[in-house]
Motif scaffolding. Structure first.
Motif, PDB file in Angstrom:
ATOM      1  N   HIS A  87     -10.897  15.306   3.339  1.00 32.49           N
ATOM      2  CA  HIS A  87     -12.132  15.131   4.112  1.00 32.49           C
ATOM      3  C   HIS A  87     -13.308  15.733   3.346  1.00 32.49           C
ATOM      4  O   HIS A  87     -13.187  16.784   2.723  1.00 32.49           O
ATOM      5  CB  HIS A  87     -12.023  15.814   5.475  1.00 32.49           C
ATOM      6  N   GLY A  88     -14.442  15.024   3.396  1.00 34.05           N
ATOM      7  CA  GLY A  88     -15.619  15.509   2.693  1.00 34.05           C
ATOM      8  C   GLY A  88     -15.557  15.273   1.199  1.00 34.05           C
ATOM      9  O   GLY A  88     -16.245  15.929   0.429  1.00 34.05           O
ATOM     10  N   PHE A  89     -14.701  14.326   0.757  1.00 35.23           N
ATOM     11  CA  PHE A  89     -14.532  13.980  -0.656  1.00 35.23           C
ATOM     12  C   PHE A  89     -14.118  15.205  -1.476  1.00 35.23           C
ATOM     13  O   PHE A  89     -14.597  15.437  -2.582  1.00 35.23           O
ATOM     14  CB  PHE A  89     -15.825  13.356  -1.206  1.00 35.23           C
ATOM     15  N   THR A  90     -13.203  15.995  -0.909  1.00 32.75           N
ATOM     16  CA  THR A  90     -12.704  17.176  -1.612  1.00 32.75           C
ATOM     17  C   THR A  90     -11.473  16.813  -2.430  1.00 32.75           C
ATOM     18  O   THR A  90     -10.665  15.988  -2.026  1.00 32.75           O
ATOM     19  CB  THR A  90     -12.340  18.289  -0.618  1.00 32.75           C
ATOM     20  N   SER A  91     -11.340  17.442  -3.598  1.00 31.79           N
ATOM     21  CA  SER A  91     -10.196  17.255  -4.514  1.00 31.79           C
ATOM     22  C   SER A  91      -9.889  15.787  -4.785  1.00 31.79           C
ATOM     23  O   SER A  91      -8.749  15.341  -4.632  1.00 31.79           O
ATOM     24  CB  SER A  91      -8.947  17.941  -3.944  1.00 31.79           C
ATOM     25  N   PRO A  92     -10.898  15.011  -5.206  1.00 37.23           N
ATOM     26  CA  PRO A  92     -10.622  13.593  -5.489  1.00 37.23           C
ATOM     27  C   PRO A  92      -9.734  13.435  -6.722  1.00 37.23           C
ATOM     28  O   PRO A  92      -9.843  14.200  -7.679  1.00 37.23           O
ATOM     29  CB  PRO A  92     -12.021  13.014  -5.742  1.00 37.23           C
ATOM     30  N   GLU A  93      -8.842  12.446  -6.687  1.00 38.51           N
ATOM     31  CA  GLU A  93      -7.994  12.154  -7.836  1.00 38.51           C
ATOM     32  C   GLU A  93      -7.599  10.686  -7.840  1.00 38.51           C
ATOM     33  O   GLU A  93      -7.490  10.051  -6.790  1.00 38.51           O
ATOM     34  CB  GLU A  93      -6.740  13.031  -7.836  1.00 38.51           C
ATOM     35  N   ARG A  94      -7.398  10.149  -9.055  1.00 37.74           N
ATOM     36  CA  ARG A  94      -6.964   8.774  -9.201  1.00 37.74           C
ATOM     37  C   ARG A  94      -5.446   8.764  -9.280  1.00 37.74           C
ATOM     38  O   ARG A  94      -4.842   9.490 -10.068  1.00 37.74           O
ATOM     39  CB  ARG A  94      -7.572   8.135 -10.446  1.00 37.74           C
ATOM     40  N   THR A  95      -4.822   7.936  -8.457  1.00 33.03           N
ATOM     41  CA  THR A  95      -3.366   7.878  -8.378  1.00 33.03           C
ATOM     42  C   THR A  95      -2.883   6.462  -8.689  1.00 33.03           C
ATOM     43  O   THR A  95      -3.611   5.486  -8.466  1.00 33.03           O
ATOM     44  CB  THR A  95      -2.880   8.291  -6.974  1.00 33.03           C
ATOM     45  N   PRO A  96      -1.651   6.304  -9.213  1.00 32.15           N
ATOM     46  CA  PRO A  96      -1.171   4.987  -9.624  1.00 32.15           C
ATOM     47  C   PRO A  96      -0.900   4.055  -8.446  1.00 32.15           C
ATOM     48  O   PRO A  96      -0.601   4.494  -7.331  1.00 32.15           O
ATOM     49  CB  PRO A  96       0.120   5.310 -10.370  1.00 32.15           C
ATOM     50  N   GLY A  97      -1.005   2.758  -8.725  1.00 31.78           N
ATOM     51  CA  GLY A  97      -0.738   1.764  -7.694  1.00 31.78           C
ATOM     52  C   GLY A  97      -0.561   0.389  -8.300  1.00 31.78           C
ATOM     53  O   GLY A  97      -0.565   0.214  -9.520  1.00 31.78           O
ATOM     54  N   VAL A  98      -0.412  -0.606  -7.443  1.00 32.87           N
ATOM     55  CA  VAL A  98      -0.178  -1.994  -7.874  1.00 32.87           C
ATOM     56  C   VAL A  98      -1.228  -2.903  -7.235  1.00 32.87           C
ATOM     57  O   VAL A  98      -1.383  -2.926  -6.009  1.00 32.87           O
ATOM     58  CB  VAL A  98       1.230  -2.480  -7.463  1.00 32.87           C
TER      59      VAL A  98
END
Length: 355
Positions: free
Chosen positions: A292-303
């Protein structure tokens, strides 16, 4: 205001809600009326801030209030925005997210700033026609995403946001140079099998990026050591162009490939159970998640799963969740970018506003 259809019906048309209107009078005068609320038009104000930007202000916000107070306003908003009552929503986390969205959006009282958004430019090499899509985002409901193509990458940028990821952020990125071969339907039902394939591809992408970075550093060092410019200063760029062409050629060939059966793996949650059961092609991609609040953003793998010209999906591996996207077919007028540079600049601007 264009509102998405009620969750999770992504194929339904957009809904329209007027927010203000302008009456042009004699002697170059005009009156502005706010249309927000349920008591009819009332006095408002519009200010031109700068090129491609203006603001609206309601001068009679008491017209937005209801006799039953905030509780009645919330229940009315819930019916209009979500097409349901609070009693219909049993999930406590979803109730919390919906309440957060109501508090956030209602505080503005139609005092808003508007900025121009360009539709993405298209080219014959694009996988599908770029544009705006409605997408399912779990308990957040339906959100609007802009799909655009950038060489070997495709980007999905949020036009509407939520308490976790704000508008302007890049929700998904598709690596068009790395198509992903799904297992047969029987094995596809096994989430661990899909996870293995995606994580192996993620490691391959990581190695390739690392090798490319090392190669660029070596080229820079050799150029600095040379007493004069290299014979072919565009060699690096030419090599990249060849890779891009090769990648584009692979995508073009894949576009013509026959469709294959598709089914979500066991344990992957989808708001919309009526997703297509056949797809054209899949690619490795990453999705943006945050607290919430754009905290700890990270890019995660997907399809990334392409179904047809107007629908695609994204499997969020870490969340065990599936988003289905359907094209918005509203014919927006005068929305084309004057150039690719202008569109790229707009993307940078809306992302900087979000952060």
């Amino acid at each position: 205001m264009y509102l998405p259809p009620h969750d999770p019906h992504v194929d339904d048309p957009m809904r329209f809600k007027p927010l203000f209107r302008i009456h042009l009078m004699e002697r170059k005068c005009a009156t502005v009326e706010c249309m927000y609320g349920h008591k009819g038009p009332h006095n408002g104000h519009i200010q031109i801030v700068k090129k491609d930007e203006f603001s609206t202000k309601c001068n009679q916000t008491d017209h937005h209030r209801m006799s039953g107070g905030r509780q009645e306003e919330f229940r009315t908003w819930l019916r209009e925005e979500w097409g349901r009552t609070l009693e219909d929503i049993f999930h406590e986390h979803m109730q919390e997210l919906i309440l957060m969205k109501f508090i956030y959006t209602s505080q503005y009282d139609n005092c808003l700033t508007y900025r121009r958004i360009y539709l993405p430019p298209s080219s014959p090499e694009d996988l599908i026609r770029p544009g705006l899509f409605k997408g399912t985002y779990g308990s957040h409901g339906l959100e609007i995403v802009m799909l655009s193509f950038h060489g070997r990458k495709a980007k999905g940028t949020k036009i509407t946001g939520d308490p976790n990821i704000p508008a302007g952020q890049q929700t998904v990125e598709i690596d068009l140079a790395h198509p992903l071969q799904l297992p047969d339907v029987e094995n596809l039902r096994d989430f661990s099998e899909l996870s293995r394939i995606v994580l192996e591809l993620q490691e391959q992408v990581r190695r390739e990026e690392q090798e490319q970075k090392q190669q660029q550093e070596e080229e820079e060092r050799s150029q600095q050591a040379a007493s004069q410019p290299a014979a072919n200063p565009l060699g690096g760029e030419g090599a990249e162009g060849e890779e891009t062409a090769a990648g584009a050629e692979g995508v073009t060939q894949d576009k013509a490939a026959a469709s294959q059966p598709f089914e979500l793996p066991m344990g992957v949650i989808s708001r919309n159970k009526d997703y297509p059961r056949a797809c054209r092609i899949c690619f490795y991609g990453t999705g943006l998640i945050a607290g919430h609040g754009f905290t700890s953003p990270e890019r995660t793998p997907g399809v990334f799963v392409l179904f047809d010209d107007d629908r695609f999906g994204f499997i969020w591996l870490e969340l065990k969740s599936f988003s289905l996207y359907s094209r918005i077919k509203v014919p927006f007028q005068n929305a084309q970018a004057p150039s690719r540079e202008a569109f790229d600049e707009m993307l940078k601007n809306i992302q900087s506003l979000a952060t």
